[in-house]
Write a protein that holds these residues in place. Structure first.
Motif, PDB file in Angstrom:
ATOM      1  N   THR A 239       0.823  -1.195   0.000  1.00 19.14           N
ATOM      2  CA  THR A 239       0.000   0.000   0.000  1.00 19.14           C
ATOM      3  C   THR A 239       0.858   1.246   0.000  1.00 19.14           C
ATOM      4  O   THR A 239       1.582   1.528   0.945  1.00 19.14           O
ATOM      5  CB  THR A 239      -0.959   0.038   1.204  1.00 19.14           C
ATOM      6  OG1 THR A 239      -0.248  -0.446   2.322  1.00 19.14           O
ATOM      7  CG2 THR A 239      -2.193  -0.813   0.950  1.00 19.14           C
ATOM      8  N   CYS A 240       0.762   1.932  -1.086  1.00 14.51           N
ATOM      9  CA  CYS A 240       1.334   3.255  -1.220  1.00 14.51           C
ATOM     10  C   CYS A 240       0.266   4.043  -1.971  1.00 14.51           C
ATOM     11  O   CYS A 240      -0.677   3.459  -2.474  1.00 14.51           O
ATOM     12  CB  CYS A 240       2.662   3.205  -1.972  1.00 14.51           C
ATOM     13  SG  CYS A 240       2.501   2.921  -3.743  1.00 14.51           S
ATOM     14  N   PRO A 241       0.378   5.373  -2.022  1.00 12.66           N
ATOM     15  CA  PRO A 241      -0.653   6.153  -2.725  1.00 12.66           C
ATOM     16  C   PRO A 241      -0.898   5.673  -4.157  1.00 12.66           C
ATOM     17  O   PRO A 241      -2.015   5.754  -4.658  1.00 12.66           O
ATOM     18  CB  PRO A 241      -0.087   7.569  -2.707  1.00 12.66           C
ATOM     19  CG  PRO A 241       0.747   7.612  -1.467  1.00 12.66           C
ATOM     20  CD  PRO A 241       1.353   6.237  -1.351  1.00 12.66           C
ATOM     21  N   HIS A 242       0.150   5.134  -4.810  1.00 10.42           N
ATOM     22  CA  HIS A 242      -0.030   4.633  -6.178  1.00 10.42           C
ATOM     23  C   HIS A 242      -1.011   3.471  -6.204  1.00 10.42           C
ATOM     24  O   HIS A 242      -1.881   3.405  -7.064  1.00 10.42           O
ATOM     25  CB  HIS A 242       1.314   4.168  -6.755  1.00 10.42           C
ATOM     26  CG  HIS A 242       2.236   5.288  -7.088  1.00 10.42           C
ATOM     27  ND1 HIS A 242       3.410   5.495  -6.414  1.00 10.42           N
ATOM     28  CD2 HIS A 242       2.134   6.265  -8.008  1.00 10.42           C
ATOM     29  CE1 HIS A 242       4.009   6.570  -6.916  1.00 10.42           C
ATOM     30  NE2 HIS A 242       3.262   7.052  -7.883  1.00 10.42           N
ATOM     31  N   ALA A 243      -0.847   2.533  -5.258  1.00 14.45           N
ATOM     32  CA  ALA A 243      -1.700   1.345  -5.215  1.00 14.45           C
ATOM     33  C   ALA A 243      -3.147   1.737  -4.920  1.00 14.45           C
ATOM     34  O   ALA A 243      -4.083   1.210  -5.521  1.00 14.45           O
ATOM     35  CB  ALA A 243      -1.180   0.368  -4.166  1.00 14.45           C
TER      36      ALA A 243
ATOM     37  N   ALA B  49      11.425   2.539  -6.051  1.00 18.21           N
ATOM     38  CA  ALA B  49      11.184   2.022  -4.701  1.00 18.21           C
ATOM     39  C   ALA B  49       9.846   1.307  -4.611  1.00 18.21           C
ATOM     40  O   ALA B  49       9.779   0.160  -4.168  1.00 18.21           O
ATOM     41  CB  ALA B  49      11.265   3.159  -3.694  1.00 18.21           C
ATOM     42  N   CYS B  50       8.750   1.967  -5.023  1.00 18.29           N
ATOM     43  CA  CYS B  50       7.421   1.368  -4.867  1.00 18.29           C
ATOM     44  C   CYS B  50       6.883   0.822  -6.183  1.00 18.29           C
ATOM     45  O   CYS B  50       5.855   0.147  -6.200  1.00 18.29           O
ATOM     46  CB  CYS B  50       6.442   2.379  -4.281  1.00 18.29           C
ATOM     47  SG  CYS B  50       5.998   3.719  -5.404  1.00 18.29           S
ATOM     48  N   GLY B  51       7.542   1.108  -7.285  1.00 17.91           N
ATOM     49  CA  GLY B  51       7.089   0.609  -8.578  1.00 17.91           C
ATOM     50  C   GLY B  51       6.005   1.459  -9.197  1.00 17.91           C
ATOM     51  O   GLY B  51       5.556   1.185 -10.309  1.00 17.91           O
ATOM     52  N   GLY B  52       5.568   2.502  -8.499  1.00 18.87           N
ATOM     53  CA  GLY B  52       4.505   3.362  -9.016  1.00 18.87           C
ATOM     54  C   GLY B  52       4.947   4.141 -10.245  1.00 18.87           C
ATOM     55  O   GLY B  52       6.115   4.504 -10.364  1.00 18.87           O
ATOM     56  N   VAL B  53       4.003   4.356 -11.160  1.00 19.63           N
ATOM     57  CA  VAL B  53       4.293   5.125 -12.369  1.00 19.63           C
ATOM     58  C   VAL B  53       3.275   6.248 -12.473  1.00 19.63           C
ATOM     59  O   VAL B  53       2.071   5.999 -12.474  1.00 19.63           O
ATOM     60  CB  VAL B  53       4.217   4.242 -13.630  1.00 19.63           C
ATOM     61  CG1 VAL B  53       4.510   5.064 -14.882  1.00 19.63           C
ATOM     62  CG2 VAL B  53       5.200   3.075 -13.531  1.00 19.63           C
TER      63      VAL B  53
ATOM     64  N   CYS C 277      12.870   8.221  -7.774  1.00 24.12           N
ATOM     65  CA  CYS C 277      12.168   7.964  -6.519  1.00 24.12           C
ATOM     66  C   CYS C 277      11.032   8.961  -6.357  1.00 24.12           C
ATOM     67  O   CYS C 277      11.249  10.169  -6.453  1.00 24.12           O
ATOM     68  CB  CYS C 277      13.172   8.088  -5.363  1.00 24.12           C
ATOM     69  SG  CYS C 277      12.547   7.382  -3.843  1.00 24.12           S
ATOM     70  N   CYS C 278       9.810   8.441  -6.110  1.00 21.50           N
ATOM     71  CA  CYS C 278       8.638   9.320  -6.066  1.00 21.50           C
ATOM     72  C   CYS C 278       8.563  10.086  -4.749  1.00 21.50           C
ATOM     73  O   CYS C 278       9.286   9.796  -3.797  1.00 21.50           O
ATOM     74  CB  CYS C 278       7.359   8.516  -6.305  1.00 21.50           C
ATOM     75  SG  CYS C 278       6.786   7.605  -4.873  1.00 21.50           S
ATOM     76  N   ALA C 279       7.623  11.051  -4.701  1.00 21.57           N
ATOM     77  CA  ALA C 279       7.532  11.968  -3.560  1.00 21.57           C
ATOM     78  C   ALA C 279       7.287  11.251  -2.233  1.00 21.57           C
ATOM     79  O   ALA C 279       7.882  11.594  -1.209  1.00 21.57           O
ATOM     80  CB  ALA C 279       6.442  13.008  -3.814  1.00 21.57           C
ATOM     81  N   HIS C 280       6.427  10.199  -2.242  1.00 19.00           N
ATOM     82  CA  HIS C 280       6.109   9.565  -0.962  1.00 19.00           C
ATOM     83  C   HIS C 280       7.138   8.517  -0.535  1.00 19.00           C
ATOM     84  O   HIS C 280       7.116   8.052   0.593  1.00 19.00           O
ATOM     85  CB  HIS C 280       4.688   8.990  -0.953  1.00 19.00           C
ATOM     86  CG  HIS C 280       4.492   7.839  -1.878  1.00 19.00           C
ATOM     87  ND1 HIS C 280       3.819   7.950  -3.078  1.00 19.00           N
ATOM     88  CD2 HIS C 280       4.884   6.552  -1.804  1.00 19.00           C
ATOM     89  CE1 HIS C 280       3.818   6.792  -3.675  1.00 19.00           C
ATOM     90  NE2 HIS C 280       4.453   5.921  -2.934  1.00 19.00           N
ATOM     91  N   CYS C 281       7.997   8.131  -1.428  1.00 14.72           N
ATOM     92  CA  CYS C 281       9.049   7.161  -1.075  1.00 14.72           C
ATOM     93  C   CYS C 281      10.329   7.868  -0.628  1.00 14.72           C
ATOM     94  O   CYS C 281      11.188   7.242  -0.001  1.00 14.72           O
ATOM     95  CB  CYS C 281       9.366   6.263  -2.264  1.00 14.72           C
ATOM     96  SG  CYS C 281       8.088   5.021  -2.569  1.00 14.72           S
TER      97      CYS C 281
HETATM   98 ZN   LIG Z   1       3.983   4.384  -4.796  1.00 14.09          ZN
END
Ligand SMILES: [Zn+2]
Ligand SMILES: [Zn+2]
Length: 167
Positions: A15-19, A125-129, A162-166
């Motif tokens: 769970t991250c904002p992307h997910a 880090a989180c894999g979010g795009v 690396c995204c903002a939340h990571c």
């Molecule tokens: Zn993410």
């Protein structure tokens, strides 16, 4: 796979904002994709739909073999060529994008046939795009292309980091 099943498939373990955002927009995006195919009179066949559902079910880019594995039943993996054909269709229709730097695919949330320049911000880090676009970015790229006399097939920029939340 039905649309109701989709919400259970969505990758909630990480769970991250992307997910979370992916879980919210997966259903509507799939409905939009169906509408778009109807309007264009192209067939969203069962396999094409399943591949698209698989892509929308996660916020992380997936390789063709990963998709084949997720779609396979009882230890039987789908033939990668079948997945590649479906991915070709989906990318041609603008429903999915291939991220060259990841050798992987993501479901698209952009619906324009001739999209402006899109920057994909890929988090290691989180894999979010994230898909980001800006009018002045598009103008700058358009000016650069015309100066070079270059005809673009796609206008996708990939920025890995690396995204903002990571951070
Ligand atoms: Zn993410
Ligand atoms: Zn991240």
């Amino acid at each position: 796979m039905t649309r109701t099943a989709l919400s259970f498939l969505v990758d909630r373990k990480t769970t991250c904002p992307h997910a979370e955002r992916q879980a919210e927009r997966a259903g509507p995006a799939l409905a939009q994709a169906e509408e778009l195919c109807r309007a264009r009179r192209v067939r969203l066949t069962a396999i094409r739909r399943e591949v698209l559902e698989t892509l929308y079910a996660t916020h992380k880019p997936l390789g063709a073999y990963e998709i084949a594995e997720r779609l396979g039943t009882s230890g039987r993996r789908l033939a990668p060529i079948t997945v590649y054909r479906a991915l070709d269709f989906l990318t041609e229709q603008g429903l999915a994008h291939r991220l060259a730097s990841q050798n992987a695919y993501i479901g698209s949330f952009h619906r324009d046939s001739a999209p402006d320049t899109v920057a994909f911000l890929i988090c290691e880090a989180c894999g979010g795009v994230d898909e980001a676009s800006a009018a002045d970015l598009s103008e700058t790229v358009a000016a650069l292309l015309s100066r070079e006399g270059f005809a673009p097939r796609t206008k996708l920029l990939e920025i890995v980091g690396c995204c903002a939340h990571c951070r």
